[in-house]
Scaffold this motif. Structure first.
Motif, PDB file in Angstrom:
ATOM      1  N   PRO A 206       0.832  -1.213   0.000  1.00  0.00           N
ATOM      2  CA  PRO A 206       0.000   0.000   0.000  1.00  0.00           C
ATOM      3  C   PRO A 206       0.862   1.256   0.000  1.00  0.00           C
ATOM      4  CG  PRO A 206       0.062  -0.944   2.194  1.00  0.00           C
ATOM      5  CD  PRO A 206       0.799  -1.910   1.289  1.00  0.00           C
ATOM      6  N   GLY A 207       1.590   1.456  -1.098  1.00  0.00           N
ATOM      7  CA  GLY A 207       2.572   2.529  -1.162  1.00  0.00           C
ATOM      8  C   GLY A 207       1.996   3.914  -0.977  1.00  0.00           C
ATOM      9  N   VAL A 208       0.900   4.221  -1.667  1.00  0.00           N
ATOM     10  CA  VAL A 208       0.312   5.565  -1.577  1.00  0.00           C
ATOM     11  C   VAL A 208      -0.132   5.858  -0.146  1.00  0.00           C
ATOM     12  CG1 VAL A 208      -1.540   7.074  -2.380  1.00  0.00           C
ATOM     13  CG2 VAL A 208      -0.407   5.523  -3.987  1.00  0.00           C
ATOM     14  N   SER A 209      -0.777   4.878   0.476  1.00  0.00           N
ATOM     15  CA  SER A 209      -1.242   5.066   1.849  1.00  0.00           C
ATOM     16  C   SER A 209      -0.065   5.302   2.789  1.00  0.00           C
ATOM     17  CB  SER A 209      -2.026   3.839   2.312  1.00  0.00           C
ATOM     18  OG  SER A 209      -3.258   3.742   1.635  1.00  0.00           O
ATOM     19  N   LEU A 210       1.016   4.548   2.602  1.00  0.00           N
ATOM     20  CA  LEU A 210       2.187   4.715   3.459  1.00  0.00           C
ATOM     21  C   LEU A 210       2.810   6.097   3.295  1.00  0.00           C
ATOM     22  CD1 LEU A 210       3.910   1.221   3.117  1.00  0.00           C
ATOM     23  CD2 LEU A 210       2.605   2.102   5.045  1.00  0.00           C
ATOM     24  N   VAL A 211       2.870   6.582   2.050  1.00  0.00           N
ATOM     25  CA  VAL A 211       3.432   7.917   1.796  1.00  0.00           C
ATOM     26  C   VAL A 211       2.571   8.993   2.448  1.00  0.00           C
ATOM     27  CG1 VAL A 211       3.913   9.628   0.009  1.00  0.00           C
ATOM     28  CG2 VAL A 211       4.632   7.261  -0.310  1.00  0.00           C
ATOM     29  N   LEU A 212       1.245   8.883   2.275  1.00  0.00           N
ATOM     30  CA  LEU A 212       0.339   9.873   2.861  1.00  0.00           C
ATOM     31  C   LEU A 212       0.435   9.869   4.383  1.00  0.00           C
ATOM     32  CD1 LEU A 212      -2.830   9.366   0.622  1.00  0.00           C
ATOM     33  CD2 LEU A 212      -1.377  11.401   0.715  1.00  0.00           C
ATOM     34  N   LEU A 213       0.467   8.686   4.957  1.00  0.00           N
ATOM     35  CA  LEU A 213       0.527   8.575   6.406  1.00  0.00           C
ATOM     36  C   LEU A 213       1.830   9.136   6.947  1.00  0.00           C
ATOM     37  CD1 LEU A 213      -0.644   7.509   9.071  1.00  0.00           C
ATOM     38  CD2 LEU A 213       0.433   5.313   8.559  1.00  0.00           C
ATOM     39  N   THR A 214       2.942   8.756   6.322  1.00  0.00           N
ATOM     40  CA  THR A 214       4.249   9.245   6.768  1.00  0.00           C
ATOM     41  C   THR A 214       4.337  10.763   6.632  1.00  0.00           C
ATOM     42  OG1 THR A 214       5.270   7.157   6.066  1.00  0.00           O
ATOM     43  CG2 THR A 214       6.737   9.029   6.428  1.00  0.00           C
ATOM     44  N   ALA A 215       3.827  11.305   5.523  1.00  0.00           N
ATOM     45  CA  ALA A 215       3.866  12.755   5.314  1.00  0.00           C
ATOM     46  C   ALA A 215       3.023  13.481   6.354  1.00  0.00           C
ATOM     47  CB  ALA A 215       3.360  13.088   3.908  1.00  0.00           C
ATOM     48  N   ALA A 216       1.868  12.902   6.703  1.00  0.00           N
ATOM     49  CA  ALA A 216       0.999  13.535   7.691  1.00  0.00           C
ATOM     50  C   ALA A 216       1.686  13.607   9.052  1.00  0.00           C
ATOM     51  CB  ALA A 216      -0.314  12.766   7.796  1.00  0.00           C
ATOM     52  N   VAL A 217       2.289  12.504   9.482  1.00  0.00           N
ATOM     53  CA  VAL A 217       2.981  12.486  10.770  1.00  0.00           C
ATOM     54  C   VAL A 217       4.195  13.414  10.734  1.00  0.00           C
ATOM     55  CG1 VAL A 217       4.213  11.045  12.431  1.00  0.00           C
ATOM     56  CG2 VAL A 217       2.201  10.148  11.267  1.00  0.00           C
ATOM     57  N   ALA A 218       4.899  13.429   9.604  1.00  0.00           N
ATOM     58  CA  ALA A 218       6.076  14.285   9.476  1.00  0.00           C
ATOM     59  C   ALA A 218       5.709  15.765   9.622  1.00  0.00           C
ATOM     60  CB  ALA A 218       6.762  14.036   8.137  1.00  0.00           C
ATOM     61  N   MET A 219       4.580  16.161   9.029  1.00  0.00           N
ATOM     62  CA  MET A 219       4.170  17.559   9.120  1.00  0.00           C
ATOM     63  C   MET A 219       3.847  17.949  10.559  1.00  0.00           C
ATOM     64  SD  MET A 219       4.620  18.742   6.167  1.00  0.00           S
ATOM     65  CE  MET A 219       3.936  20.375   6.445  1.00  0.00           C
ATOM     66  N   VAL A 220       3.174  17.059  11.289  1.00  0.00           N
ATOM     67  CA  VAL A 220       2.887  17.356  12.696  1.00  0.00           C
ATOM     68  C   VAL A 220       4.190  17.445  13.486  1.00  0.00           C
ATOM     69  CG1 VAL A 220       1.688  16.571  14.771  1.00  0.00           C
ATOM     70  CG2 VAL A 220       0.632  16.236  12.538  1.00  0.00           C
ATOM     71  N   SER A 221       5.147  16.607  13.138  1.00  0.00           N
ATOM     72  CA  SER A 221       6.439  16.646  13.819  1.00  0.00           C
ATOM     73  C   SER A 221       7.171  17.952  13.530  1.00  0.00           C
ATOM     74  CB  SER A 221       7.305  15.461  13.372  1.00  0.00           C
ATOM     75  OG  SER A 221       6.698  14.237  13.700  1.00  0.00           O
ATOM     76  N   ILE A 222       7.092  18.415  12.292  1.00  0.00           N
ATOM     77  CA  ILE A 222       7.748  19.670  11.909  1.00  0.00           C
ATOM     78  C   ILE A 222       7.174  20.840  12.714  1.00  0.00           C
ATOM     79  CG2 ILE A 222       8.001  21.330  10.010  1.00  0.00           C
ATOM     80  CD1 ILE A 222       8.228  18.933   8.116  1.00  0.00           C
ATOM     81  N   ALA A 223       5.898  20.732  13.071  1.00  0.00           N
ATOM     82  CA  ALA A 223       5.257  21.808  13.837  1.00  0.00           C
ATOM     83  C   ALA A 223       5.942  22.045  15.166  1.00  0.00           C
ATOM     84  CB  ALA A 223       3.782  21.482  14.053  1.00  0.00           C
ATOM     85  N   SER A 224       6.667  21.041  15.662  1.00  0.00           N
ATOM     86  CA  SER A 224       7.333  21.193  16.957  1.00  0.00           C
ATOM     87  C   SER A 224       8.662  21.936  16.858  1.00  0.00           C
ATOM     88  CB  SER A 224       7.571  19.816  17.597  1.00  0.00           C
ATOM     89  OG  SER A 224       8.508  19.063  16.840  1.00  0.00           O
ATOM     90  N   ILE A 225       9.127  22.219  15.639  1.00  0.00           N
ATOM     91  CA  ILE A 225      10.418  22.906  15.503  1.00  0.00           C
ATOM     92  C   ILE A 225      10.336  24.220  14.737  1.00  0.00           C
ATOM     93  CG2 ILE A 225      11.768  20.771  15.656  1.00  0.00           C
ATOM     94  CD1 ILE A 225      12.036  20.834  12.612  1.00  0.00           C
ATOM     95  N   VAL A 226       9.213  24.499  14.057  1.00  0.00           N
ATOM     96  CA  VAL A 226       9.081  25.783  13.366  1.00  0.00           C
ATOM     97  C   VAL A 226       8.748  26.855  14.392  1.00  0.00           C
ATOM     98  CG1 VAL A 226       8.338  24.700  11.218  1.00  0.00           C
ATOM     99  CG2 VAL A 226       6.623  25.411  12.899  1.00  0.00           C
TER     100      VAL A 226
END
Length: 471
Positions: A206-226
């Motif tokens: 499920p490549g597309v789902s994995l990319v979307l999920l990883t990107a979503a979590v990554a964006m929330v993680s980025i919120a902790s450093i911007v």
């Protein structure tokens, strides 16, 4: 006493099968104890190599990688065979530990944690998947119980080891120890794990789902450093949108992460998954509890490590009691009461956060966190049964049950990332960060009572005769 027809503990732990049991249980123990080993050592680690702003990323990187690899366990096992799968898992875990041990800064350390997480997710899945292939049927139940128990053992081993190293003011030897253990177990794998046949994978990744999920979590993680303010809000919104897109894509995708029945009209599985997600959300506080213990409670690294494990210890112990419930009315109360107890425990722990607390207040910290964890434990075994009961087809029921662990890992990854954002918003005061983090998470936990109530209303909550779930 053991039933001879079902195999005995003496047989499982005897000369014939003990090496196999060591590999299966040892892999899960390494994954479980590593979580608490690292959280116990994080204050020491960031004090040495810096990167306080990336504190939450150490857990997020590990969890996201574990989510991805946990969904690939069956595929790797089928296409590579049991021995290669285990060697890959231990190899990645050892490599990630090595990278973490020699990391000069937080960036390299995070890369090591991601590799560790990928290997750890494989180890946790293989610990259960290989039981049927590596042991006779009469020992399956005992082996499953042994593997499951490793999560509880990890609750003690991880904080003990992490706190001991932290007490000495060092952290790199802890990761070197993990490298050595992974190497030893790789040698044992070659000698004792039976080889299985390889075959072509039955479904696409499920490549597309994995990319979307990883990107979503990554964006929330980025919120902790911007920078705090508009930038934080924008990144959080993008992460939320990506999460919504992931769910929408899953509804129609041919290669999906979640079983198709999840989105079927009139099925309770979506409420089961929502409840699991809310319960998993509470785990996101664990990475910061040792930090609060040291900064606010002036606890030693050893005691702070055990404080961080109190929530999961409550979960592990309470589920063994809750799983014995047989009356439908009691089971329904446990399902709805789980999120409520989690919320009450987190709220009480938040209310008790003060600078320089008295000894009795610190004792109550342990009690409230244990109670919060018990909220997860009392509901979880019955959510497994609810997943089984929400579909009629046996194969789909198995997929639905397996999806619980996947949802749990996904929610844990999101919560770990959001926890970092909330702690940042409370800075520079550790007390403000603690109150903000725990209050928000308590509110989210309380909202979980609604999907839990929908499960009960659907009538799928029945006797807890399914295996216990583990994290």
């Amino acid at each position: 006493m053991d039933n001879p027809a079902n195999g005995s503990w003496r047989e499982l732990l005897g000369l014939s099968y003990a090496p196999v049991a060591v590999v299966l249980a040892g892999g899960v123990l390494m994954e479980a104890s590593n979580v608490y080993l690292t959280t116990s050592l994080l204050p020491t680690i960031v004090g040495d190599i810096g990167g306080t702003g990336f504190y939450a990323w150490t857990m997020t990187a590990f969890l996201v990688a574990s989510v991805i690899s946990s969904m690939l366990v069956s595929r790797i096992l089928i296409t590579r065979g049991s021995m290669a799968a285990y060697l890959l898992a231990f190899g990645l875990f050892g490599l990630g530990s090595l990278v973490a041990a020699v990391s000069p800064g937080i960036g390299v350390f995070l890369a090591g944690r991601a590799v560790q997480g990928f290997g750890g997710g494989l180890l946790a899945g293989l610990g259960y998947a290989l039981i049927q292939r590596a042991l006779p049927e009469r020992l399956w139940a005992k082996a499953a119980a042994l593997v499951s128990a490793m999560w509880g053992v990890g609750n003690l081993v991880g904080p003990s080891a992490g706190g001991a190293f932290g007490q000495l003011g060092v952290w790199r030897p802890a990761f070197w120890l993990l490298v050595a253990l992974a190497a030893v177990l790789m040698v044992v794998v070659v000698r004792v794990i039976p080889r299985t046949e390889r075959a072509a994978a039955g479904s696409a990744v499920p490549g597309v789902s994995l990319v979307l999920l990883t990107a979503a979590v990554a964006m929330v993680s980025i919120a902790s450093i911007v920078p705090a303010g508009v930038a934080t809000a924008v990144v959080l919104v993008v992460g939320l949108v990506l999460g919504v897109v992931f769910v929408l894509f899953e509804r129609t995708a041919k290669a999906a992460v979640l079983p198709r029945v999840t989105f079927a009209a009139g099925k309770a599985l979506k409420w089961v998954y929502l409840t699991v997600g809310v319960l998993a959300f509470g785990i996101g506080t664990e990475a910061f509890i040792p930090l609060f213990g040291q900064e606010l409670g002036e606890l030693s690294p050893l005691l702070a490590g055990f404080l961080g494990a109190a929530l999961s210890l409550g979960w592990s112990l309470s589920q063994t009691v809750s799983a014995n419930a047989t009356r439908v009315a009691v089971i329904r109360r446990l399902i709805v009461g789980g999120p409520v107890l989690l919320a009450v425990g987190l709220a009480a722990y938040s209310a008790l956060q003060v600078d320089g607390p008295a000894a009795w207040v610190v004792a109550l910290w342990f009690v409230t966190l244990f109670a919060a964890g018990a909220g997860i434990g009392v509901a979880f075994p019955h959510l497994a049964v609810a997943a089984f009961s929400s579909v009629e087809d046996a194969e789909e029921a198995a997929k639905a049950s397996a999806g619980i662990n996947t949802v749990f890992l996904m929610a844990s990854a999101f919560s770990a990332a959001l926890a970092g954002v909330l702690v940042k918003l409370g800075e520079p005061s550790a007390l403000s960060s603690a109150h903000l983090l725990l209050s928000v998470f308590a509110i989210v936990a309380l909202l979980g009572a609604f999907p839990a109530w929908r499960i009960v209303r659907s009538g799928v909550a029945r006797k807890a005769d399914a295996p216990q779930l583990t994290h």
